[in-house]
Design a protein around this motif. Structure first.
Motif, PDB file in Angstrom:
ATOM      1  N   PRO A  60       0.743  -1.971   0.369  1.00 58.19           N
ATOM      2  CA  PRO A  60      -0.488  -1.802  -0.659  1.00 58.19           C
ATOM      3  C   PRO A  60      -0.780  -3.321  -0.892  1.00 58.19           C
ATOM      4  O   PRO A  60      -1.874  -3.346  -1.620  1.00 58.19           O
ATOM      5  CB  PRO A  60       0.012  -0.491  -1.591  1.00 58.19           C
ATOM      6  CG  PRO A  60       1.560  -0.143  -0.785  1.00 58.19           C
ATOM      7  CD  PRO A  60       2.056  -1.089   0.568  1.00 58.19           C
ATOM      8  N   ARG A  61       0.112  -3.852  -2.297  1.00 60.09           N
ATOM      9  CA  ARG A  61       0.224  -5.872  -2.477  1.00 60.09           C
ATOM     10  C   ARG A  61      -0.402  -6.178  -1.309  1.00 60.09           C
ATOM     11  O   ARG A  61      -1.697  -6.941  -1.177  1.00 60.09           O
ATOM     12  CB  ARG A  61       1.358  -5.351  -3.125  1.00 60.09           C
ATOM     13  CG  ARG A  61       1.029  -7.186  -3.794  1.00 60.09           C
ATOM     14  CD  ARG A  61       2.560  -7.793  -4.028  1.00 60.09           C
ATOM     15  NE  ARG A  61       2.404  -8.675  -4.629  1.00 60.09           N
ATOM     16  CZ  ARG A  61       3.548 -10.225  -5.560  1.00 60.09           C
ATOM     17  NH1 ARG A  61       4.727  -8.886  -5.179  1.00 60.09           N
ATOM     18  NH2 ARG A  61       3.029 -10.669  -5.524  1.00 60.09           N
ATOM     19  N   ASP A  62       0.138  -6.457  -0.196  1.00 59.32           N
ATOM     20  CA  ASP A  62      -0.847  -7.009   0.564  1.00 59.32           C
ATOM     21  C   ASP A  62      -2.150  -6.720   0.394  1.00 59.32           C
ATOM     22  O   ASP A  62      -2.635  -7.856   1.345  1.00 59.32           O
ATOM     23  CB  ASP A  62      -0.421  -7.182   2.543  1.00 59.32           C
ATOM     24  CG  ASP A  62       1.232  -7.356   2.061  1.00 59.32           C
ATOM     25  OD1 ASP A  62       1.824  -8.593   1.247  1.00 59.32           O
ATOM     26  OD2 ASP A  62       2.214  -7.580   3.551  1.00 59.32           O
ATOM     27  N   LEU A  63      -2.407  -5.409   1.298  1.00 59.62           N
ATOM     28  CA  LEU A  63      -3.551  -4.973   1.241  1.00 59.62           C
ATOM     29  C   LEU A  63      -4.913  -5.855   0.354  1.00 59.62           C
ATOM     30  O   LEU A  63      -6.002  -5.645   0.958  1.00 59.62           O
ATOM     31  CB  LEU A  63      -3.514  -3.815   1.846  1.00 59.62           C
ATOM     32  CG  LEU A  63      -4.799  -2.522   2.460  1.00 59.62           C
ATOM     33  CD1 LEU A  63      -4.993  -3.521   3.814  1.00 59.62           C
ATOM     34  CD2 LEU A  63      -4.565  -1.610   2.549  1.00 59.62           C
ATOM     35  N   ALA A  64      -4.381  -5.008  -0.674  1.00 61.88           N
ATOM     36  CA  ALA A  64      -5.295  -5.663  -2.097  1.00 61.88           C
ATOM     37  C   ALA A  64      -5.492  -7.007  -2.024  1.00 61.88           C
ATOM     38  O   ALA A  64      -6.683  -7.937  -2.223  1.00 61.88           O
ATOM     39  CB  ALA A  64      -4.366  -4.976  -2.904  1.00 61.88           C
ATOM     40  N   GLN A  65      -4.368  -8.064  -1.529  1.00 67.74           N
ATOM     41  CA  GLN A  65      -4.789  -9.534  -1.319  1.00 67.74           C
ATOM     42  C   GLN A  65      -5.679  -9.842  -0.169  1.00 67.74           C
ATOM     43  O   GLN A  65      -6.778 -10.633  -0.505  1.00 67.74           O
ATOM     44  CB  GLN A  65      -3.466 -10.244  -1.141  1.00 67.74           C
ATOM     45  CG  GLN A  65      -2.391 -10.054  -2.969  1.00 67.74           C
ATOM     46  CD  GLN A  65      -0.962 -11.021  -2.031  1.00 67.74           C
ATOM     47  OE1 GLN A  65      -0.689 -11.213  -0.964  1.00 67.74           O
ATOM     48  NE2 GLN A  65      -0.247 -10.695  -2.825  1.00 67.74           N
ATOM     49  N   GLU A 188      -2.023   2.316  -9.105  1.00 67.11           N
ATOM     50  CA  GLU A 188      -1.199   4.076  -9.062  1.00 67.11           C
ATOM     51  C   GLU A 188       0.235   4.184  -8.406  1.00 67.11           C
ATOM     52  O   GLU A 188       0.551   4.660  -8.999  1.00 67.11           O
ATOM     53  CB  GLU A 188      -3.098   4.846  -8.232  1.00 67.11           C
ATOM     54  CG  GLU A 188      -3.103   4.813  -9.616  1.00 67.11           C
ATOM     55  CD  GLU A 188      -5.349   5.383  -8.788  1.00 67.11           C
ATOM     56  OE1 GLU A 188      -4.644   5.642  -7.384  1.00 67.11           O
ATOM     57  OE2 GLU A 188      -5.888   5.094  -9.362  1.00 67.11           O
ATOM     58  N   SER A 189      -0.008   3.337  -7.169  1.00 69.05           N
ATOM     59  CA  SER A 189       1.532   3.408  -6.614  1.00 69.05           C
ATOM     60  C   SER A 189       2.477   2.710  -7.167  1.00 69.05           C
ATOM     61  O   SER A 189       3.683   2.638  -6.734  1.00 69.05           O
ATOM     62  CB  SER A 189       1.353   2.750  -5.367  1.00 69.05           C
ATOM     63  OG  SER A 189       0.729   1.389  -4.943  1.00 69.05           O
ATOM     64  N   ARG A 190       2.003   1.831  -8.257  1.00 69.90           N
ATOM     65  CA  ARG A 190       3.154   0.855  -8.894  1.00 69.90           C
ATOM     66  C   ARG A 190       3.551   0.193  -8.162  1.00 69.90           C
ATOM     67  O   ARG A 190       4.968   0.018  -7.758  1.00 69.90           O
ATOM     68  CB  ARG A 190       3.829   1.841 -10.013  1.00 69.90           C
ATOM     69  CG  ARG A 190       3.013   2.604 -10.862  1.00 69.90           C
ATOM     70  CD  ARG A 190       3.986   2.979 -12.122  1.00 69.90           C
ATOM     71  NE  ARG A 190       4.837   2.653 -12.617  1.00 69.90           N
ATOM     72  CZ  ARG A 190       4.533   1.662 -13.359  1.00 69.90           C
ATOM     73  NH1 ARG A 190       3.657   1.801 -14.445  1.00 69.90           N
ATOM     74  NH2 ARG A 190       5.291   0.514 -14.899  1.00 69.90           N
ATOM     75  N   GLY A 191       2.886  -0.385  -6.966  1.00 66.65           N
ATOM     76  CA  GLY A 191       3.344  -1.662  -5.713  1.00 66.65           C
ATOM     77  C   GLY A 191       3.928  -2.470  -6.726  1.00 66.65           C
ATOM     78  O   GLY A 191       4.203  -3.633  -6.244  1.00 66.65           O
ATOM     79  N   ARG A 192       4.769  -2.812  -7.700  1.00 70.09           N
ATOM     80  CA  ARG A 192       5.957  -4.068  -7.695  1.00 70.09           C
ATOM     81  C   ARG A 192       6.127  -4.912  -6.785  1.00 70.09           C
ATOM     82  O   ARG A 192       6.914  -4.414  -5.904  1.00 70.09           O
ATOM     83  CB  ARG A 192       6.173  -3.018  -8.989  1.00 70.09           C
ATOM     84  CG  ARG A 192       5.223  -2.087 -10.140  1.00 70.09           C
ATOM     85  CD  ARG A 192       6.693  -2.556 -11.234  1.00 70.09           C
ATOM     86  NE  ARG A 192       5.937  -1.295 -12.680  1.00 70.09           N
ATOM     87  CZ  ARG A 192       6.981  -1.171 -13.855  1.00 70.09           C
ATOM     88  NH1 ARG A 192       7.631  -1.539 -13.986  1.00 70.09           N
ATOM     89  NH2 ARG A 192       5.887  -0.827 -14.399  1.00 70.09           N
ATOM     90  N   PRO A 193       5.757  -5.658  -7.391  1.00 70.81           N
ATOM     91  CA  PRO A 193       7.370  -6.528  -6.561  1.00 70.81           C
ATOM     92  C   PRO A 193       8.952  -6.049  -6.430  1.00 70.81           C
ATOM     93  O   PRO A 193       8.739  -5.988  -7.468  1.00 70.81           O
ATOM     94  CB  PRO A 193       6.620  -7.922  -6.836  1.00 70.81           C
ATOM     95  CG  PRO A 193       6.197  -7.858  -8.120  1.00 70.81           C
ATOM     96  CD  PRO A 193       5.595  -6.735  -8.359  1.00 70.81           C
ATOM     97  N   ARG A 194       9.658  -6.410  -5.726  1.00 67.37           N
ATOM     98  CA  ARG A 194      10.907  -5.894  -5.356  1.00 67.37           C
ATOM     99  C   ARG A 194      11.802  -7.214  -7.337  1.00 67.37           C
ATOM    100  O   ARG A 194      10.989  -8.253  -6.064  1.00 67.37           O
ATOM    101  CB  ARG A 194      11.749  -6.234  -4.717  1.00 67.37           C
ATOM    102  CG  ARG A 194      11.429  -5.270  -4.076  1.00 67.37           C
ATOM    103  CD  ARG A 194      12.343  -5.008  -2.855  1.00 67.37           C
ATOM    104  NE  ARG A 194      11.557  -3.868  -1.409  1.00 67.37           N
ATOM    105  CZ  ARG A 194      11.839  -4.000  -0.631  1.00 67.37           C
ATOM    106  NH1 ARG A 194      12.715  -4.350   0.383  1.00 67.37           N
ATOM    107  NH2 ARG A 194      11.699  -3.144   0.304  1.00 67.37           N
TER     108      ARG A 194
END
Length: 197
Positions: A60-65, A188-194
């Motif tokens: 999801p982070r890649d997709l937001a970018q 919302e998914s709290r797609g935080r980086p590891r």
């Protein structure tokens, strides 16, 4: 005669070709699934699928970018279009010149806001995630407001220029609206980086 010799190998060759083809498609089908499921509830789902279908996004982070990058690209094109239009509008009615000048500034601001958003999304950190997401949402919302304000300035203007500006700004605003949806979805998914060890 040579063809007859190859006949017994044909099923094996077909199986080899199909397995290679399916292995090559796996990453793409994963990406397609991510894009499809992410776009289905976007403000403009078909546009979302069209603009992100070739994205190599895996998260999801890649997709937001990717969505913000598409929005930034459109905003830059609109900005260049408006600047060129503004330079050739000296003989146009005053109201149109003023509307164009305001639009040039507003879309330029949108470009800056989207650049800042993309930069923020590229440098997310666990400890500042919520704050960074709030920044991204604020900037993309501001870019959308700028698009609306630009269109409002053309309410009293008639003619072909108004139609061209409206078409381009509306398209850019829709892509930006989808980008905001992807950012909200990431939040919302709290797609935080590891966290790095």
């Amino acid at each position: 005669m040579r063809f007859t010799l190859l006949l017994p190998l044909l099923p094996f060759l077909l199986l080899l070709l199909l397995s290679h083809s399916s292995a090559a498609r796996k990453p793409t089908s994963t990406t397609s699934h991510l894009v499809r499921t992410s776009c289905q509830h976007a403000s403009y789902p078909n546009l979302c699928l069209h603009t992100l279908s070739t994205s190599p996004a895996q998260t999801p982070r890649d997709l937001a970018q990717a969505a913000v990058a598409v929005s930034l690209s459109r905003a830059r094109k609109v900005s260049a279009f408006l600047s060129q239009l503004s330079h050739t509008s000296s003989s146009k009615p005053k109201r149109q010149r003023v509307a164009l000048g305001d639009c040039v500034e507003q879309v330029s601001d949108s470009v800056d806001e989207l650049k800042r958003t993309l930069e923020e999304l590229h440098h997310l950190h666990e400890e500042t995630f919520r704050w960074q997401m709030s920044n991204a949402q604020t900037w993309v919302s501001a870019a959308l407001t700028n698009d609306d304000t630009c269109l409002d300035g053309f309410q009293e203007v008639d003619g072909e220029v108004k139609a061209d500006v409206k078409r381009k700004i509306t398209n850019a605003a829709r892509v930006t609206s989808n980008a905001l949806y992807m950012i909200n979805r990431l939040d919302e998914s709290r797609g935080r980086p590891r966290s790095k060890p």
